[in-house]
Structure formats: structure tokens, C-alpha cells
Design an enzyme around this catalytic site. Sequence first.
Site, PDB file in Angstrom:
ATOM      1  N   GLY A  58       9.530  -1.677  -0.614  1.00 58.38           N
ATOM      2  CA  GLY A  58      10.156  -2.875  -1.170  1.00 58.38           C
ATOM      3  C   GLY A  58      10.318  -3.936  -0.119  1.00 58.38           C
ATOM      4  O   GLY A  58       9.452  -4.086   0.738  1.00 58.38           O
ATOM      5  N   CYS A  85       8.885   4.365   2.702  1.00 63.95           N
ATOM      6  CA  CYS A  85       9.083   3.079   3.376  1.00 63.95           C
ATOM      7  C   CYS A  85      10.498   2.552   3.142  1.00 63.95           C
ATOM      8  O   CYS A  85      11.463   3.118   3.598  1.00 63.95           O
ATOM      9  CB  CYS A  85       8.006   2.086   2.910  1.00 63.95           C
ATOM     10  SG  CYS A  85       7.951   0.633   3.972  1.00 63.95           S
ATOM     11  N   TYR A  86      10.624   1.470   2.398  1.00 64.40           N
ATOM     12  CA  TYR A  86      11.956   0.942   2.117  1.00 64.40           C
ATOM     13  C   TYR A  86      12.818   2.001   1.434  1.00 64.40           C
ATOM     14  O   TYR A  86      13.999   2.160   1.760  1.00 64.40           O
ATOM     15  CB  TYR A  86      11.823  -0.282   1.217  1.00 64.40           C
ATOM     16  CG  TYR A  86      13.143  -0.914   0.886  1.00 64.40           C
ATOM     17  CD1 TYR A  86      13.752  -1.786   1.761  1.00 64.40           C
ATOM     18  CD2 TYR A  86      13.796  -0.598  -0.304  1.00 64.40           C
ATOM     19  CE1 TYR A  86      14.971  -2.352   1.474  1.00 64.40           C
ATOM     20  CE2 TYR A  86      15.022  -1.150  -0.608  1.00 64.40           C
ATOM     21  CZ  TYR A  86      15.606  -2.028   0.285  1.00 64.40           C
ATOM     22  OH  TYR A  86      16.815  -2.572  -0.013  1.00 64.40           O
ATOM     23  N   HIS A 173       3.257   4.487   4.238  1.00 61.75           N
ATOM     24  CA  HIS A 173       2.830   4.398   2.834  1.00 61.75           C
ATOM     25  C   HIS A 173       1.795   5.485   2.534  1.00 61.75           C
ATOM     26  O   HIS A 173       0.597   5.282   2.786  1.00 61.75           O
ATOM     27  CB  HIS A 173       2.217   3.021   2.552  1.00 61.75           C
ATOM     28  CG  HIS A 173       3.247   1.952   2.433  1.00 61.75           C
ATOM     29  ND1 HIS A 173       3.966   1.731   1.278  1.00 61.75           N
ATOM     30  CD2 HIS A 173       3.709   1.056   3.333  1.00 61.75           C
ATOM     31  CE1 HIS A 173       4.817   0.745   1.466  1.00 61.75           C
ATOM     32  NE2 HIS A 173       4.691   0.313   2.706  1.00 61.75           N
ATOM     33  N   GLU A 175       0.674   6.301  -0.263  1.00 63.97           N
ATOM     34  CA  GLU A 175      -0.099   5.987  -1.472  1.00 63.97           C
ATOM     35  C   GLU A 175      -1.364   5.177  -1.194  1.00 63.97           C
ATOM     36  O   GLU A 175      -2.227   5.080  -2.050  1.00 63.97           O
ATOM     37  CB  GLU A 175       0.781   5.251  -2.494  1.00 63.97           C
ATOM     38  CG  GLU A 175       1.163   3.815  -2.150  1.00 63.97           C
ATOM     39  CD  GLU A 175       2.378   3.689  -1.226  1.00 63.97           C
ATOM     40  OE1 GLU A 175       2.726   4.674  -0.548  1.00 63.97           O
ATOM     41  OE2 GLU A 175       2.951   2.585  -1.158  1.00 63.97           O
ATOM     42  N   ASP A 231     -10.950   0.213 -23.747  1.00 64.74           N
ATOM     43  CA  ASP A 231      -9.610   0.546 -24.233  1.00 64.74           C
ATOM     44  C   ASP A 231      -9.570   0.768 -25.746  1.00 64.74           C
ATOM     45  O   ASP A 231      -9.062   1.787 -26.215  1.00 64.74           O
ATOM     46  CB  ASP A 231      -8.608  -0.554 -23.850  1.00 64.74           C
ATOM     47  CG  ASP A 231      -8.605  -0.808 -22.346  1.00 64.74           C
ATOM     48  OD1 ASP A 231      -9.127   0.058 -21.614  1.00 64.74           O
ATOM     49  OD2 ASP A 231      -8.104  -1.854 -21.921  1.00 64.74           O
ATOM     50  N   LYS A 374      -5.886   2.825 -16.352  1.00 61.27           N
ATOM     51  CA  LYS A 374      -7.290   2.650 -16.744  1.00 61.27           C
ATOM     52  C   LYS A 374      -8.180   3.856 -16.392  1.00 61.27           C
ATOM     53  O   LYS A 374      -9.003   4.291 -17.189  1.00 61.27           O
ATOM     54  CB  LYS A 374      -7.850   1.407 -16.038  1.00 61.27           C
ATOM     55  CG  LYS A 374      -9.190   0.959 -16.562  1.00 61.27           C
ATOM     56  CD  LYS A 374      -8.991   0.030 -17.715  1.00 61.27           C
ATOM     57  CE  LYS A 374     -10.274  -0.524 -18.275  1.00 61.27           C
ATOM     58  NZ  LYS A 374      -9.996  -1.541 -19.304  1.00 61.27           N
TER      59      LYS A 374
END
Length: 519
Positions: A58, A85-86, A173, A175, A231, A374
Amino acid sequence: MSDTSNRPVLVVDFGAQYAQLIARRVREAQVYSEVVPHTATVSEILDKNPLAIVLSGGPSSVYEENAPQVDPKLFETGVPVFGICYGFQAMARALGGAVEQTGTREYGRTDLSVPTEGGALHQELPANHPVWMSHGDAVTKAPEGFTVTATSEGAPVAAFENRERRFAGVQYHPEVHHSPHGQEVLRRFLHEIAGIRPQWTTSSIVDEQVTRIREQIGDGKAICGLSGGVDSAVAAALVQRAIGDRLTCVFVDHGLLRSGERAQVERDYVAATGIRLVTVDARERFLNALAGVTDPEEKRKIIGREFIRVFEQAERDLKAEGDYKFLVQGTLYPDVVESGGGAGTANIKSHHNVGGLPDDLQFELVEPLRALFKDEVRRVGTELGLPETIVQRQPFPGPGLGIRIIGEVTQDRLDTLRQADAIAREELTLAGLDRQIWQCPVVLLADVRSVGVQGDGRTYGHPIVLRPVSSEDAMTADWTRLPYEVLERISTRITNEVAEVNRVVLDVTSKPPGTIEWE
Ligand code: XMP
């Protein structure tokens, strides 16, 4: 499916765009996840019965004015927590550790050192490995009961864990791809520290959605508009799996489709799914409505308006023949998060991204992709046996070739562009470049002519523009450096095979400043 597969890992969004990415990574570890805003109270969080909580990255400092905090009560609920992180710093602070401005900022690639006692998160990972950092403050003292399991130059406490309480966190991070062991660390938190069983698989998604759709629709009937895109195709296939012939799909051929698209839907898609399909041939209607129009905004408005009219008529026809109460839409999870999260927040999207539903057609929405990203939608499509040509489809704008002809849209010009576009697509596919490029609009500059020479004769034809782009999300894009041989083949074939075209040019503009479409 066991009873825990529906319970989410909640990713608390501290507002820095990382939350959705973290949620996707959690799912890659085969655990269902949802994003919640940091304003969610502890009791709202508990209402969702989470298997674990991930506090995301954040703002830059926990000391900033109005910086979002973590309610310390969260740590008394017994739910496992992972701070990133944050979120890691907020967690350290809430649990009695120390966060300070050490003066050593770390941004970007940073070397992480793992002590021999790497704990559950980092054990057996290389003693030094790169991670992606982005912090000014640092945790200088881990909370009581926590073991420090990694350090870096700017972060004396770069990771900590308390296995007994099932808490852990990392300053970096995990991710992002720049942290090559990040996914493994996240996986270890979920599976080993939090003890969650990996059950979120494509087949479990299909089973669960089919059950839900059956519950929602009962013995009712549903309509779904197919656009030819991924989709709507996957949403319809899921509903068809659930209710069979009580679903009718409507496909509008507005004449602005690319070569082969109608056949892909009418033949390949129907063959793969057995779906009941109504095609409305509205080609002439659109051409008439577009006659004489050159302004791109006006074209878009006309295409949107005509589309809705045609679709509405199809809906009325179907309603006259049966009691259709449900409308299927391919809303995805990012739309849901971005429109505010919770149930029922995403309003009826237009059938075609170009308009809205009129009020007098009352439908209850069925949105089987509401929880999915997606890439999951594509995997579900494959699981349901849909053709690759549909599942791996690159984005294509709703108004179709109508906005790729610069100038008035006419039948001849559509035919010219369709041919050129088919050649470009064929060659890109043959060269194995489909996954590398986001999309490659092919544009006809219908109002431009230039001199050329072909055989013995002088020509006065139109240029075709190739616009191959690479992108993550279409918000920004770069022009794709296609191999010269591929460009050469496309150019030679288009100028040889497509009458009226005597020049092929390459667009080498990034976005910004250029948009992806020319219009
Ligand atoms: P631009 O041209 O704005 O395009 O850089 C960004 C992305 O959006 C697609 N696009 C559309 N998609 N309906 C759609 O479904 C539309 O009206 C539309 N207009 C642009 C474009 O192809 C690119 O992927």
C-alpha cells in the site's frame, strides 16, 4: 469437493494495485481468494469465514497521515495472516514490533539473505536470492514470539513468522515476477503455515458454477448474447452445461466481423457445446445506418445504438415464444472489484461494451464468471471443450472493423480490410507470435491514396496499417518488434492478394501517446 473449497483467502486491499495480483497468485496456489477493501471491519471479514487473510502492499509509510491501519483485533480471531510490504509493516506495528525510518530505502531488485533457520517460508531456498522491494520504512524489531526468517541490507527484518499463531509476513513483493521464489513463498504460507488444502482447480470451478447456476435458474429460461469474444462464450457454455436447451444464445452479425468469425461461432462453437443459437443477420441494417458517416465517435454511437435495437428485438422475439427471465453476462472479477466489490455492485454491462439495456426489458442477471480472472476463464473454456480459436482469442473491439476503416464504412472497404486482416492474422499465427502480441489491429486508410507500380501499370491504391502491440492490460502498450521476415511476408501477401491495396505500413507508436485502435 470438500466443504472448504468455497471459503476464501481474503486479500485486504491497501490501495496500491497489488491486491488483485496477489489474489491471482493465491489462486495459482489453488486456493480461492477474494479482494476486500481495507475499510472492511473485523466482523465483516469474519462474516466471510476466511481460511486466511493476506494484507497487501500500500502507501509508502505506516506513519503517513491517514495511512490505513490494521485493527489489532484481527490478530485475535485465530485466522492465519500473511503481511506483504506495507501489510507486513502494519502487521508488525499492530503486534508490538517496531517500524522505523531507517534511512535506507530499497526499490526494485534487492538481495535477500536467508539464515540457516529459514523457517517455513524460506527454508531450502538459496541463501541469497533476489526479491522485489519497494519500501522506505523498515521493520527493525519483530513482534514478540516471531522468528526473523530473512534479512536484506535495508530491512533488518525482511520476513518473519510465528508458526504457532499461523502468522507470517515479508517486506518484499512475492507476487511479482521479479521475485523468482515469491510464488513458492506464498504457496508455503497458504499450504504449510495456514494449512489450507489446495482445492481450487478448474474442474472444481466448473462443478461449483454449474451447481450455482442450477440453483439460480431453477427450471427457468435464459438468453445470452454472444459477441464472439472469450467471456460471453465461456459464460454461455457454463450455463449451457447447467441448463442445456433452456439457454438460447443470440449472435448478431453486424457485418463488421472479421473473416471466419461468424463461422467460428455458428459452426465450431455450436459443435463443441451443442448450444442453441439464433443468429441475426443485420449486415445490411448496419451498412445503411453507417452510410456517409466518417466521424469515429458518430460511428461508435450508431453501431452501439443499432446493436441494442437488434438485440432487443431478438429478446422480444424470444420472450414471445417462451418465458425468458434470465440474461447471462460475462462479467469478470476485476470488473466486480473495480466497481466497488460486493454482491450486486456490477450493473448490467452493455451486451457489447457499447451501450446499455433498456429499462423495459426486465431480466435477472446470471454472471457465472463474476468470481474469475481472465486466465481462469480461458482455462474453464478449455475444460468445457471450447475451440482454441475462441478460448485464446485476442481482444477485439465491440464496434469491430467499423472503427478500423478510417473514413466511411462501405461493403467494398469491409471486404478489403477483412482480406488484409485475415492475411496478417494467418501469418502471425504461423510464425507462432499470437501469445507474444496483445493484438494486432489491421487498419484501412480508406481516405488516403498513394501511387504505386504493379506489373506494367501504375496504381493508385490505399495503405494498410499494421498495429502490433504488446501489453499487460491495454492501458499502456508498446509496439511489438515483429521479425522482419514476418513483416515482409505479410506485406508481400497483402499487396499481392488484396486488390486496392498497394502499400503496407507499420505503426511504431507506443501507448501513450497513440491509442491501440486508430479509429
Ligand atoms: P485503445 O484504442 O483505447 O484500446 O487503446 C484499448 C483496448 O480496448 C479495445 N477497444 C474496445 N473493446 N469495445 C471493446 O470491447 C470497444 O468499443 C473498444 N474500443 C477499443 C481495443 O481493441 C484495445 O484492446
